[in-house]
Design a protein around this motif. Sequence first.
Motif, PDB file in Angstrom:
ATOM      1  N   THR A  53      61.876 -27.728 -66.799  1.00  0.00           N
ATOM      2  CA  THR A  53      63.214 -27.752 -66.206  1.00  0.00           C
ATOM      3  C   THR A  53      63.732 -29.179 -66.117  1.00  0.00           C
ATOM      4  OG1 THR A  53      62.274 -27.851 -63.978  1.00  0.00           O
ATOM      5  CG2 THR A  53      62.802 -25.661 -64.858  1.00  0.00           C
ATOM      6  N   VAL A  54      65.038 -29.303 -66.043  1.00  0.00           N
ATOM      7  CA  VAL A  54      65.661 -30.609 -65.846  1.00  0.00           C
ATOM      8  C   VAL A  54      66.408 -30.603 -64.524  1.00  0.00           C
ATOM      9  CG1 VAL A  54      65.857 -31.232 -68.270  1.00  0.00           C
ATOM     10  CG2 VAL A  54      67.669 -29.900 -67.229  1.00  0.00           C
ATOM     11  N   PRO A  55      66.566 -31.773 -63.929  1.00  0.00           N
ATOM     12  CA  PRO A  55      66.091 -33.067 -64.419  1.00  0.00           C
ATOM     13  C   PRO A  55      64.604 -33.259 -64.137  1.00  0.00           C
ATOM     14  CG  PRO A  55      67.108 -33.383 -62.280  1.00  0.00           C
ATOM     15  CD  PRO A  55      67.275 -31.910 -62.637  1.00  0.00           C
ATOM     16  N   GLN A  56      64.019 -34.155 -64.887  1.00  0.00           N
ATOM     17  CA  GLN A  56      62.687 -34.681 -64.591  1.00  0.00           C
ATOM     18  C   GLN A  56      62.878 -36.186 -64.463  1.00  0.00           C
ATOM     19  OE1 GLN A  56      59.918 -32.974 -63.778  1.00  0.00           O
ATOM     20  NE2 GLN A  56      61.118 -31.104 -64.079  1.00  0.00           N
ATOM     21  N   ILE A  57      62.383 -36.740 -63.359  1.00  0.00           N
ATOM     22  CA  ILE A  57      62.658 -38.123 -62.998  1.00  0.00           C
ATOM     23  C   ILE A  57      61.353 -38.906 -62.912  1.00  0.00           C
ATOM     24  CG2 ILE A  57      63.704 -39.616 -61.236  1.00  0.00           C
ATOM     25  CD1 ILE A  57      65.181 -36.834 -60.391  1.00  0.00           C
ATOM     26  N   PHE A  58      61.396 -40.107 -63.477  1.00  0.00           N
ATOM     27  CA  PHE A  58      60.252 -41.014 -63.452  1.00  0.00           C
ATOM     28  C   PHE A  58      60.705 -42.358 -62.895  1.00  0.00           C
ATOM     29  CE2 PHE A  58      59.462 -37.853 -66.608  1.00  0.00           C
ATOM     30  CZ  PHE A  58      58.100 -37.606 -66.547  1.00  0.00           C
ATOM     31  N   ILE A  59      59.923 -42.894 -61.974  1.00  0.00           N
ATOM     32  CA  ILE A  59      60.191 -44.225 -61.431  1.00  0.00           C
ATOM     33  C   ILE A  59      58.980 -45.088 -61.747  1.00  0.00           C
ATOM     34  CG2 ILE A  59      60.667 -45.605 -59.368  1.00  0.00           C
ATOM     35  CD1 ILE A  59      62.030 -43.135 -58.164  1.00  0.00           C
ATOM     36  N   ASP A  60      59.211 -46.147 -62.506  1.00  0.00           N
ATOM     37  CA  ASP A  60      58.136 -47.032 -62.977  1.00  0.00           C
ATOM     38  C   ASP A  60      57.004 -46.231 -63.629  1.00  0.00           C
ATOM     39  OD1 ASP A  60      59.321 -49.454 -62.418  1.00  0.00           O
ATOM     40  OD2 ASP A  60      58.491 -49.574 -60.390  1.00  0.00           O
ATOM     41  N   GLY A  61      57.394 -45.236 -64.426  1.00  0.00           N
ATOM     42  CA  GLY A  61      56.429 -44.448 -65.166  1.00  0.00           C
ATOM     43  C   GLY A  61      55.742 -43.349 -64.377  1.00  0.00           C
ATOM     44  N   VAL A  62      56.000 -43.281 -63.074  1.00  0.00           N
ATOM     45  CA  VAL A  62      55.385 -42.260 -62.225  1.00  0.00           C
ATOM     46  C   VAL A  62      56.322 -41.062 -62.132  1.00  0.00           C
ATOM     47  CG1 VAL A  62      54.543 -41.731 -59.897  1.00  0.00           C
ATOM     48  CG2 VAL A  62      54.134 -43.990 -60.897  1.00  0.00           C
ATOM     49  N   HIS A  63      55.785 -39.875 -62.375  1.00  0.00           N
ATOM     50  CA  HIS A  63      56.592 -38.656 -62.329  1.00  0.00           C
ATOM     51  C   HIS A  63      56.944 -38.332 -60.869  1.00  0.00           C
ATOM     52  CE1 HIS A  63      56.987 -34.093 -62.779  1.00  0.00           C
ATOM     53  NE2 HIS A  63      58.062 -34.647 -63.288  1.00  0.00           N
ATOM     54  N   GLY A  77      62.823 -40.982 -46.189  1.00  0.00           N
ATOM     55  CA  GLY A  77      62.970 -42.426 -46.079  1.00  0.00           C
ATOM     56  C   GLY A  77      62.060 -43.207 -47.015  1.00  0.00           C
ATOM     57  N   ARG A  78      61.558 -42.552 -48.065  1.00  0.00           N
ATOM     58  CA  ARG A  78      60.621 -43.223 -48.971  1.00  0.00           C
ATOM     59  C   ARG A  78      61.235 -43.627 -50.288  1.00  0.00           C
ATOM     60  NH1 ARG A  78      55.577 -39.230 -49.146  1.00  0.00           N
ATOM     61  NH2 ARG A  78      56.549 -39.125 -51.166  1.00  0.00           N
ATOM     62  N   LEU A  79      62.466 -43.183 -50.580  1.00  0.00           N
ATOM     63  CA  LEU A  79      63.063 -43.459 -51.891  1.00  0.00           C
ATOM     64  C   LEU A  79      63.391 -44.930 -52.083  1.00  0.00           C
ATOM     65  CD1 LEU A  79      64.050 -42.427 -54.598  1.00  0.00           C
ATOM     66  CD2 LEU A  79      66.230 -41.841 -53.510  1.00  0.00           C
ATOM     67  N   ASP A  80      63.978 -45.570 -51.082  1.00  0.00           N
ATOM     68  CA  ASP A  80      64.384 -46.961 -51.228  1.00  0.00           C
ATOM     69  C   ASP A  80      63.208 -47.869 -51.612  1.00  0.00           C
ATOM     70  OD1 ASP A  80      67.047 -46.400 -50.753  1.00  0.00           O
ATOM     71  OD2 ASP A  80      66.940 -46.897 -48.626  1.00  0.00           O
ATOM     72  N   ALA A  81      62.055 -47.642 -51.008  1.00  0.00           N
ATOM     73  CA  ALA A  81      60.876 -48.470 -51.310  1.00  0.00           C
ATOM     74  C   ALA A  81      60.466 -48.300 -52.772  1.00  0.00           C
ATOM     75  CB  ALA A  81      59.710 -48.098 -50.386  1.00  0.00           C
ATOM     76  N   LEU A  82      60.565 -47.078 -53.299  1.00  0.00           N
ATOM     77  CA  LEU A  82      60.216 -46.846 -54.699  1.00  0.00           C
ATOM     78  C   LEU A  82      61.222 -47.515 -55.632  1.00  0.00           C
ATOM     79  CD1 LEU A  82      59.231 -43.065 -54.621  1.00  0.00           C
ATOM     80  CD2 LEU A  82      57.699 -45.024 -54.902  1.00  0.00           C
ATOM     81  N   LEU A  83      62.492 -47.449 -55.267  1.00  0.00           N
ATOM     82  CA  LEU A  83      63.533 -48.004 -56.113  1.00  0.00           C
ATOM     83  C   LEU A  83      63.526 -49.534 -56.134  1.00  0.00           C
ATOM     84  CD1 LEU A  83      66.507 -45.647 -55.214  1.00  0.00           C
ATOM     85  CD2 LEU A  83      65.006 -45.531 -57.218  1.00  0.00           C
ATOM     86  N   ASN A  84      63.053 -50.114 -55.061  1.00  0.00           N
ATOM     87  CA  ASN A  84      63.082 -51.571 -54.950  1.00  0.00           C
ATOM     88  C   ASN A  84      61.732 -52.213 -55.192  1.00  0.00           C
ATOM     89  OD1 ASN A  84      65.890 -51.803 -54.253  1.00  0.00           O
ATOM     90  ND2 ASN A  84      65.341 -50.904 -52.282  1.00  0.00           N
ATOM     91  N   ALA A  85      60.796 -51.447 -55.723  1.00  0.00           N
ATOM     92  CA  ALA A  85      59.448 -51.973 -55.955  1.00  0.00           C
ATOM     93  C   ALA A  85      59.448 -53.016 -57.052  1.00  0.00           C
ATOM     94  CB  ALA A  85      58.505 -50.839 -56.325  1.00  0.00           C
TER      95      ALA A  85
END
Length: 85
Positions: A53-63, A77-85
Amino acid sequence: MAKIEIYTKAFCGFCARAKALLDSKGVGYEEFDLTMGGPKRQEMIQRADGRTTVPQIFIDGVHIGGSDDLAALEREGRLDALLNA
């Protein structure tokens, strides 16, 4: 800034919601449109442990998962830390 990749299809409400959340965070992302299928679809399925299914999202290669998973990270409240890593 984290590297964000999102696999999408045209006219997908969940895709639009996920992209809107990322846009609201002011982050850039690389989008792979799977509307017409092709090799990127197989790539996504392999990277996403068989999810089709879509979307499938990866942040810094992590699914991360799909739209609901992305929204859950935001609520927790954990998204910002992943986006700003």
